[in-house]
Design an enzyme around this catalytic site. Structure first.
Site, PDB file in Angstrom:
ATOM      1  N   HIS A 148      36.786  57.098   3.667  1.00  0.00           N
ATOM      2  CA  HIS A 148      36.530  58.611   4.462  1.00  0.00           C
ATOM      3  C   HIS A 148      35.491  58.404   5.345  1.00  0.00           C
ATOM      4  O   HIS A 148      35.462  58.658   6.679  1.00  0.00           O
ATOM      5  CB  HIS A 148      36.259  59.878   3.764  1.00  0.00           C
ATOM      6  CG  HIS A 148      36.232  60.880   4.481  1.00  0.00           C
ATOM      7  ND1 HIS A 148      37.000  61.775   4.954  1.00  0.00           N
ATOM      8  CD2 HIS A 148      35.122  61.602   4.669  1.00  0.00           C
ATOM      9  CE1 HIS A 148      36.753  62.649   5.386  1.00  0.00           C
ATOM     10  NE2 HIS A 148      35.366  62.764   5.332  1.00  0.00           N
ATOM     11  N   CYS A 207      29.427  70.392  14.581  1.00  0.00           N
ATOM     12  CA  CYS A 207      30.008  71.372  14.739  1.00  0.00           C
ATOM     13  C   CYS A 207      31.454  71.493  14.085  1.00  0.00           C
ATOM     14  O   CYS A 207      31.977  72.518  13.665  1.00  0.00           O
ATOM     15  CB  CYS A 207      30.139  71.724  16.191  1.00  0.00           C
ATOM     16  SG  CYS A 207      30.764  70.558  17.277  1.00  0.00           S
TER      17      CYS A 207
END
Lengths: 270, 435
Positions: B96, B50
């Site tokens: 990342h 989400c």
């Protein structure tokens, strides 16, 4: 050889000392574990050293000041390990490690062993006396240490300094329990140790001279201990007041120990 | 190190953008398959939660058109989203991935769900064959890094809220909360929440006292607790170890003399007052009583802030761990790249040398051991001298971005193709065993 092992043990306990000093400013889990392992190792060496000393003199008595100081340090460590086993905290080490280090250091660096003059040293009653009294002392020291930790933790909780509160010191109640329980355990040892001492005195001198400073002070210390135990039990005192009590009893114990240097019947001479 | 990553997250894109790109789990396998069919892409994985949507790929030459894939697959124009996308290559992509997996890039830094979500995405992509050796080692490493960050820093320790800080404080006083009784004075939402937290950590009976009796009854019923009539408050408060106050009273309810009386009756067992009422229900002087600890709403908020600050410091430590891990991963991948080539090159030449010696053997007649040694030394010496520079070059090239080009060239020059296939299949076999 005995002295060599003892010196190795001092080295091990030095790690504990470093842990204690570092723990004052910050917490390090790695160092705590390291100190714990070093302490285990130190205990092994100290045990070997003590066994050799006993073997060398061929009797169960620890007839020199140095060996008895070393034994006291060993028993204190044993208590600490017991507390660690139950509560899984090395925090009491902040106080215990320096004490043990100091005692072992004294034992390992003294010049010539000083011997008891009392003819009674050969009896096993004396050994019982020493072992019991020292266990009592060890319990007292641990309890005193716990009291100090309690004060530190209580203070940080009252001052609401979050960084200190959430450091790795155990919970207040846990510290209190360690202190109270070691007191409880120590008392019977102290009592029986004194009784054993009286037996030794009776068999050696035929009677007990209650005016001798060692005897008087020992009985006084025992009374202070009893009063403290009763007060804690009845009022549930903890924190500052309990620390004062523990400090008082501790001081009485030290005075009773120091009496070895004044007493005519219970002393070390070179 | 031809990793490439493109994505949007809660920091770069509003939810309207994220939901356009979000993929339900059911569509992920098919999307992964599409991703590796895209030109220039060898392996791929898609993470869709989400808070983020990210495409991770191992590309052929380090620059695949991931935006092109987004345009085709999602039927959106990336130009519209340009300002929301972030794109990372090689080391930055690795960093990342490590940061995301270790929950340093999360909205609530340190929250533990993200690791599970990445693991799921990885499993899905792997099941359809989109994740193979390179992405596999990247992700496996990322999970190990996340574990390391979790165990070596306090980034993931305990969530931070007033209720949870209250529980932590109570634990610092009482150790275990088992069998500790809680008294709620006032029936507010906050105190109910705190009580729920305490119960979850083992607290015993909940007492409820409220000016409006009915409210007390209904709240007590929720916790299976007992109601203490408000006019009996001072007589029974000492039964509680933890008192949570939240009344609207204009003056303090508990004052120093009350606390002293409680403590005497409790034989000095400690008491913990959590005062979340404004104006305060517990007089500040109560904190001065030995064995009584009072935390008002400001104290709790400060403790929360301290926790958050702690966390920032921990996050910095975590970043340092990740930086070193990225470096380690990089050098490991590169040495993996070049070592098999060097080994097969050496094998290849050794085979040639042996074959040549065998070939001329007959013409040389009988040789004494010394002569044998001399021939051996001579042939080996020639090979070593010739190969010295190429092998050094290979090792140096391993540190460059063009490593694969050089390695491929060497393989082609010496016709090492077959052996490469072999090493690949053994590597795949190893992974199969790991599974």
């Amino acid at each position: 050889m005995s002295l060599l092992w003892l010196r190795v043990a001092v080295g091990c306990y030095a790690v504990g000392l470093i842990y204690a000093l570092v723990a004052l400013s910050r917490t390090s889990e790695l160092l705590g574990r390291l100190a714990l392992h070093a302490a285990y190792l130190g205990m092994v060496f100290q045990f070997v050293s003590l066994s050799e000393a006993v073997g060398a003199s061929g009797q169960l008595t620890l007839a020199s000041v140095h060996n008895s100081v070393s034994l006291l340090a060993f028993i204190i460590m044993a208590f600490f390990m017991l507390a660690y086993g139950i509560y899984k905290t090395t925090s009491p080490g902040i106080i215990v490690f320096p004490v043990v280090f100091l005692l072992t250091f004294i034992a390992a660096t003294g010049q010539q062993p000083i011997l008891f003059t009392s003819p009674g040293v050969r009896t096993s009653w004396l050994f019982v006396h020493i072992a019991l009294i020292f266990t009592g002392y060890a319990a007292l020291i641990l309890s005193f240490g716990a009291s100090l930790l309690y004060l530190v933790q209580e203070r940080s909780l009252k001052m609401k300094k979050a960084s200190e509160i959430f450091s790795r010191l155990p919970a207040l109640e846990t510290i209190d329990e360690i202190g109270y329980r070691s007191l409880l355990i120590g008392f019977p040892f102290m009592t029986l140790g004194l009784i054993a001492g009286i037996v030794v005195a009776e068999t050696t001198y035929g009677r007990v001279n209650f005016l001798d400073p060692k005897v008087t002070l020992s009985v006084l210390m025992w009374a202070v201990y009893l009063i403290m135990l009763y007060t804690r039990w009845s009022s549930g005192w903890r924190g500052r007041r309990a620390a004062y009590l523990a400090a008082g009893t501790f001081a009485a114990a030290i005075v009773a120990w120091a009496a070895n240097y004044f007493s005519s019947i219970h002393r070390f001479v070179s | 190190m031809n990793f490439q990553l493109i994505g949007v997250n809660h920091k770069t894109a509003p939810v309207e953008v994220r939901e356009r790109l979000a993929l339900p789990e059911s569509r992920l396998p098919e999307a992964c398959k599409k991703l590796i069919e895209h030109p220039g892409i060898e392996e791929g994985m898609i993470l869709s939660t989400c808070n983020r949507v990210e495409l991770l790929a191992k590309t052929k030459n380090g620059s695949a058109d991931l935006r092109g894939f987004i345009r085709n697959y999602f039927q959106v124009d990336p130009a519209d989203f340009d300002q929301h996308f972030y794109e990372y290559r090689s080391n930055d992509a690795v960093r990342h991935v490590f940061r995301v997996t270790s929950s340093l890039d999360s909205m609530v830094v340190g929250e533990p769900q993200i690791l599970g979500q990445v693991k799921e995405a990885y499993a899905l992509a792997r099941a359809v064959g989109a994740v193979q050796s390179q992405l596999d080692s990247l992700l496996t490493r990322a999970f190990a890094v996340a574990k390391r960050v979790r165990s070596e820093t306090a980034v993931g320790s305990s969530s931070v809220s007033i209720a949870s800080v209250a529980v932590e404080l109570a634990k610092k006083i009482f150790g275990s909360l088992h069998g500790k009784h809680v008294l709620l004075v006032g029936a507010g939402k906050m105190s109910e929440l705190a009580a729920r937290h305490l119960l979850a950590h083992g607290a015993g009976t909940i007492f409820v006292s409220n000016r409006t009796y009915d409210r007390a009854v209904s709240l007590a019923a929720k916790f299976n607790g007992e109601v203490v009539p408000f006019d009996k408050l001072y007589d029974s408060s000492d039964r509680a170890d933890i008192v949570i106050t939240s009344t609207g009273a204009p003056h303090a309810i508990f004052r120093r003399e009350h606390a002293e009386r409680f403590l005497a009756r409790r034989r000095n067992r400690p008491m913990f007052f959590i005062d979340i009422a404004v104006p305060r229900d517990v007089d500040a002087d109560v904190n001065k009583v030995d064995g009584v600890f009072v935390y008002d709403i400001d104290d709790l908020q400060q403790a929360v802030a301290a926790h958050v600050a702690d966390r920032k410091k921990e996050a910095e430590r975590a970043e340092a761990i990740i930086a070193s891990e990225v470096e380690r991963f990089q050098s490991r991948l590169q040495s993996l790249d070049v070592v098999p080539t060097i080994v097969s090159l050496q094998d290849h030449l050794e085979t040639i040398r042996q074959a040549e010696i065998d070939r001329v053997r007959g013409r040389l007649g009988t040789l004494d051991p010394e002569q044998e040694l001399a021939i051996d030394a001579l042939t080996k010496g020639i090979i070593n001298k010739i190969m010295h520079t190429p092998i050094t070059t290979l090792k140096v090239a391993a540190r460059d971005p063009e490593a694969t080009t050089v390695i491929d060239l060497v393989r082609r020059l010496f016709n090492l193709q077959d052996r490469k296939g072999q090493t690949k299949s053994t590597a795949a076999g190893d992974q199969g065993a790991k599974r």
